[in-house]
Design a protein around this motif. Structure first.
Motif, PDB file in Angstrom:
ATOM      1  N   ARG A  34       0.856  -1.268  -0.046  1.00 41.74           N
ATOM      2  CA  ARG A  34      -0.035   0.207  -0.169  1.00 41.74           C
ATOM      3  C   ARG A  34       0.891   1.198  -0.128  1.00 41.74           C
ATOM      4  NH1 ARG A  34      -4.458  -1.808  -0.790  1.00 41.74           N
ATOM      5  NH2 ARG A  34      -5.748  -3.386   0.470  1.00 41.74           N
ATOM      6  N   ASN A  35       2.030   1.210   0.557  1.00 39.40           N
ATOM      7  CA  ASN A  35       2.895   2.327   0.656  1.00 39.40           C
ATOM      8  C   ASN A  35       3.762   2.430  -0.841  1.00 39.40           C
ATOM      9  OD1 ASN A  35       2.168   3.265   3.028  1.00 39.40           O
ATOM     10  ND2 ASN A  35       3.606   1.921   4.224  1.00 39.40           N
ATOM     11  N   LEU A  36       3.711   1.748  -1.685  1.00 36.69           N
ATOM     12  CA  LEU A  36       4.532   1.771  -2.915  1.00 36.69           C
ATOM     13  C   LEU A  36       3.904   2.887  -3.837  1.00 36.69           C
ATOM     14  CD1 LEU A  36       4.848  -1.791  -4.400  1.00 36.69           C
ATOM     15  CD2 LEU A  36       6.681  -0.389  -3.187  1.00 36.69           C
ATOM     16  N   ALA A  37       4.415   3.702  -4.503  1.00 35.48           N
ATOM     17  CA  ALA A  37       4.042   4.618  -5.371  1.00 35.48           C
ATOM     18  C   ALA A  37       3.497   3.815  -6.550  1.00 35.48           C
ATOM     19  CB  ALA A  37       5.131   5.572  -5.736  1.00 35.48           C
ATOM     20  N   GLN A  38       2.237   4.108  -6.892  1.00 34.97           N
ATOM     21  CA  GLN A  38       1.696   3.414  -8.063  1.00 34.97           C
ATOM     22  C   GLN A  38       1.135   4.550  -9.388  1.00 34.97           C
ATOM     23  OE1 GLN A  38       0.498   0.095  -8.306  1.00 34.97           O
ATOM     24  NE2 GLN A  38       1.000  -0.557  -6.304  1.00 34.97           N
ATOM     25  N   LEU A 100       8.765 -11.518  -0.933  1.00 34.79           N
ATOM     26  CA  LEU A 100      10.390 -10.889  -0.796  1.00 34.79           C
ATOM     27  C   LEU A 100      10.326  -9.381  -0.900  1.00 34.79           C
ATOM     28  CD1 LEU A 100      12.208 -13.668  -2.531  1.00 34.79           C
ATOM     29  CD2 LEU A 100      11.657 -13.559  -0.116  1.00 34.79           C
ATOM     30  N   HIS A 101       9.400  -8.560  -1.408  1.00 33.34           N
ATOM     31  CA  HIS A 101       9.285  -7.174  -1.706  1.00 33.34           C
ATOM     32  C   HIS A 101      10.481  -6.701  -2.515  1.00 33.34           C
ATOM     33  CE1 HIS A 101       7.421  -6.856   2.533  1.00 33.34           C
ATOM     34  NE2 HIS A 101       6.613  -7.435   1.758  1.00 33.34           N
ATOM     35  N   ARG A 102      10.514  -7.520  -3.742  1.00 34.60           N
ATOM     36  CA  ARG A 102      11.439  -7.221  -4.698  1.00 34.60           C
ATOM     37  C   ARG A 102      10.889  -7.112  -6.140  1.00 34.60           C
ATOM     38  NH1 ARG A 102      17.167  -7.027  -3.130  1.00 34.60           N
ATOM     39  NH2 ARG A 102      17.131  -6.103  -5.069  1.00 34.60           N
ATOM     40  N   PRO A 103      10.113  -6.174  -6.204  1.00 32.54           N
ATOM     41  CA  PRO A 103       9.728  -5.727  -7.563  1.00 32.54           C
ATOM     42  C   PRO A 103      10.542  -5.625  -8.629  1.00 32.54           C
ATOM     43  CG  PRO A 103       8.615  -4.336  -6.127  1.00 32.54           C
ATOM     44  CD  PRO A 103       9.661  -4.850  -5.332  1.00 32.54           C
ATOM     45  N   ASP A 104      11.950  -5.415  -8.430  1.00 39.47           N
ATOM     46  CA  ASP A 104      13.055  -5.461  -9.345  1.00 39.47           C
ATOM     47  C   ASP A 104      13.273  -6.885  -9.850  1.00 39.47           C
ATOM     48  OD1 ASP A 104      13.809  -5.905  -6.545  1.00 39.47           O
ATOM     49  OD2 ASP A 104      15.808  -4.828  -6.777  1.00 39.47           O
ATOM     50  N   TRP A 105      13.338  -7.645  -8.914  1.00 37.20           N
ATOM     51  CA  TRP A 105      13.621  -9.231  -9.284  1.00 37.20           C
ATOM     52  C   TRP A 105      12.361  -9.783  -9.979  1.00 37.20           C
ATOM     53  CZ3 TRP A 105      15.713 -11.607  -4.183  1.00 37.20           C
ATOM     54  CH2 TRP A 105      17.002 -10.829  -3.815  1.00 37.20           C
ATOM     55  N   THR A 143       1.589  -9.110 -19.986  1.00 34.85           N
ATOM     56  CA  THR A 143       2.159  -7.944 -20.670  1.00 34.85           C
ATOM     57  C   THR A 143       1.662  -6.748 -19.924  1.00 34.85           C
ATOM     58  OG1 THR A 143       2.195  -9.000 -22.859  1.00 34.85           O
ATOM     59  CG2 THR A 143       2.246  -6.449 -22.649  1.00 34.85           C
ATOM     60  N   PHE A 144       0.534  -6.553 -19.667  1.00 34.82           N
ATOM     61  CA  PHE A 144       0.181  -5.267 -18.627  1.00 34.82           C
ATOM     62  C   PHE A 144       0.615  -5.491 -17.277  1.00 34.82           C
ATOM     63  CE2 PHE A 144      -2.713  -4.017 -15.532  1.00 34.82           C
ATOM     64  CZ  PHE A 144      -2.857  -2.456 -15.855  1.00 34.82           C
ATOM     65  N   ALA A 145       0.749  -6.687 -16.739  1.00 29.85           N
ATOM     66  CA  ALA A 145       1.334  -6.547 -15.232  1.00 29.85           C
ATOM     67  C   ALA A 145       2.816  -6.544 -15.542  1.00 29.85           C
ATOM     68  CB  ALA A 145       1.071  -7.998 -14.788  1.00 29.85           C
ATOM     69  N   GLY A 146       3.615  -6.951 -16.583  1.00 35.60           N
ATOM     70  CA  GLY A 146       4.793  -6.481 -16.499  1.00 35.60           C
ATOM     71  C   GLY A 146       5.289  -5.068 -16.808  1.00 35.60           C
ATOM     72  N   TYR A 147       4.491  -4.320 -17.313  1.00 38.60           N
ATOM     73  CA  TYR A 147       4.594  -3.041 -17.617  1.00 38.60           C
ATOM     74  C   TYR A 147       4.245  -2.210 -16.370  1.00 38.60           C
ATOM     75  CZ  TYR A 147       4.195   1.613 -19.589  1.00 38.60           C
ATOM     76  OH  TYR A 147       4.173   3.019 -19.912  1.00 38.60           O
ATOM     77  N   LEU A 148       3.123  -2.859 -15.475  1.00 38.75           N
ATOM     78  CA  LEU A 148       3.054  -1.877 -14.303  1.00 38.75           C
ATOM     79  C   LEU A 148       4.109  -2.229 -13.384  1.00 38.75           C
ATOM     80  CD1 LEU A 148       0.944  -0.727 -12.296  1.00 38.75           C
ATOM     81  CD2 LEU A 148      -0.099  -3.052 -11.937  1.00 38.75           C
ATOM     82  N   ASN A 149       4.715  -3.539 -13.291  1.00 38.11           N
ATOM     83  CA  ASN A 149       5.695  -3.734 -12.493  1.00 38.11           C
ATOM     84  C   ASN A 149       6.851  -2.799 -12.758  1.00 38.11           C
ATOM     85  OD1 ASN A 149       7.439  -7.108 -11.699  1.00 38.11           O
ATOM     86  ND2 ASN A 149       7.902  -4.901 -11.180  1.00 38.11           N
ATOM     87  N   MET A 150       7.012  -2.604 -13.981  1.00 39.96           N
ATOM     88  CA  MET A 150       8.139  -2.025 -14.317  1.00 39.96           C
ATOM     89  C   MET A 150       7.945  -0.303 -13.990  1.00 39.96           C
ATOM     90  SD  MET A 150       9.677  -0.835 -18.115  1.00 39.96           S
ATOM     91  CE  MET A 150       8.336  -0.300 -18.739  1.00 39.96           C
ATOM     92  N   THR A 151       6.696  -0.119 -14.192  1.00 39.87           N
ATOM     93  CA  THR A 151       6.623   1.421 -13.665  1.00 39.87           C
ATOM     94  C   THR A 151       6.636   1.499 -12.239  1.00 39.87           C
ATOM     95  OG1 THR A 151       5.010   1.629 -15.520  1.00 39.87           O
ATOM     96  CG2 THR A 151       4.552   3.035 -13.777  1.00 39.87           C
ATOM     97  N   ILE A 152       6.117   0.521 -11.399  1.00 43.41           N
ATOM     98  CA  ILE A 152       6.312   0.497  -9.991  1.00 43.41           C
ATOM     99  C   ILE A 152       7.905   0.464  -9.494  1.00 43.41           C
ATOM    100  CG2 ILE A 152       6.331  -1.013  -7.918  1.00 43.41           C
ATOM    101  CD1 ILE A 152       3.245  -1.648  -9.014  1.00 43.41           C
ATOM    102  N   VAL A 153       8.643  -0.165 -10.280  1.00 47.66           N
ATOM    103  CA  VAL A 153       9.989  -0.147 -10.087  1.00 47.66           C
ATOM    104  C   VAL A 153      10.833   1.330 -10.355  1.00 47.66           C
ATOM    105  CG1 VAL A 153      12.374  -1.063 -10.837  1.00 47.66           C
ATOM    106  CG2 VAL A 153      10.546  -2.573 -10.368  1.00 47.66           C
ATOM    107  N   ARG A 154      10.195   1.793 -11.191  1.00 51.19           N
ATOM    108  CA  ARG A 154      10.872   3.196 -11.895  1.00 51.19           C
ATOM    109  C   ARG A 154      10.177   4.186 -10.874  1.00 51.19           C
ATOM    110  NH1 ARG A 154       9.700   3.348 -18.327  1.00 51.19           N
ATOM    111  NH2 ARG A 154      11.692   2.308 -18.708  1.00 51.19           N
ATOM    112  N   LEU A 155       9.223   4.129 -10.062  1.00 51.34           N
ATOM    113  CA  LEU A 155       8.448   5.139  -9.313  1.00 51.34           C
ATOM    114  C   LEU A 155       8.826   5.144  -7.982  1.00 51.34           C
ATOM    115  CD1 LEU A 155       4.722   4.958 -10.277  1.00 51.34           C
ATOM    116  CD2 LEU A 155       6.283   6.870 -10.550  1.00 51.34           C
ATOM    117  N   GLY A 157      12.169   3.620  -7.048  1.00 53.48           N
ATOM    118  CA  GLY A 157      13.636   3.438  -6.804  1.00 53.48           C
ATOM    119  C   GLY A 157      14.231   2.066  -6.331  1.00 53.48           C
ATOM    120  N   SER A 158      15.358   2.199  -5.611  1.00 54.11           N
ATOM    121  CA  SER A 158      15.924   0.813  -5.417  1.00 54.11           C
ATOM    122  C   SER A 158      15.172   0.269  -4.155  1.00 54.11           C
ATOM    123  CB  SER A 158      17.320   1.398  -4.694  1.00 54.11           C
ATOM    124  OG  SER A 158      17.946   0.093  -4.344  1.00 54.11           O
TER     125      SER A 158
END
Length: 160
Positions: A34-38, A100-105, A143-155, A157-158
């Protein structure tokens, strides 16, 4: 429906439910999530349950359709193997992202999940165009979920 055609229906349904339950058990929509920027365009939480229910039903139907269209046992073994790989990757994504709270992985892993859906479509297409078409919504959702995942990682950070 004959006894021979009922068996793959029951197995496909059971496997779809098992993957869904395992994924749902791993998914934790708690404070961390819930605290992730979406992004503004992220769907409401209720959308995910509806989407996954439809996708699992269509995927199970695609599996049955493909199974019944494959005349050789060796093709059916490959089909089972591809579905098993896909189910594993589906659950792994939830584990990486939510537990694991690793959207980047998870972002890296979603590429494997996407490729596994493409492999399923190509493999099933050889014997059943209907079965392959039933998998297209799954590919679109991943495909949509992957794009959403990528956007969450970008928003956000690390995640290390």
């Amino acid at each position: 429906m004959t006894r021979a055609s009922l068996f793959p229906v029951l197995i496909a349904g059971l496997i779809a439910v098992m993957v869904a339950v395992m994924g749902a058990t791993i998914t934790d929509i708690g404070p961390w999530y819930r605290n992730l920027a979406q992004p503004r365009w992220a769907p409401p939480d209720a959308t995910y349950g509806v989407a996954w229910t439809v996708i699992y039903a269509l995927t199970a139907l695609a599996g049955v359709t493909g199974w019944l269209a494959m005349p050789r046992w060796s093709e059916r073994e490959w089909l089972l193997g591809l579905f098993a790989l896909n189910g594993f990757l589906n659950i792994l994504w939830s584990l990486l992202f939510f537990r694991l709270h690793r959207p980047d992985w998870a972002l890296v892993e979603v590429l494997g999940l996407w490729l596994s859906v493409v492999l399923l479509i190509v493999f099933v297409w050889r014997r059943s165009m209907t079965g392959a078409v039933l998998l297209v919504p799954y590919l679109l959702w991943v495909t949509f979920a992957g794009y959403l995942n990528m956007t969450i990682v970008r928003l956000n950070g690390s995640f290390s």
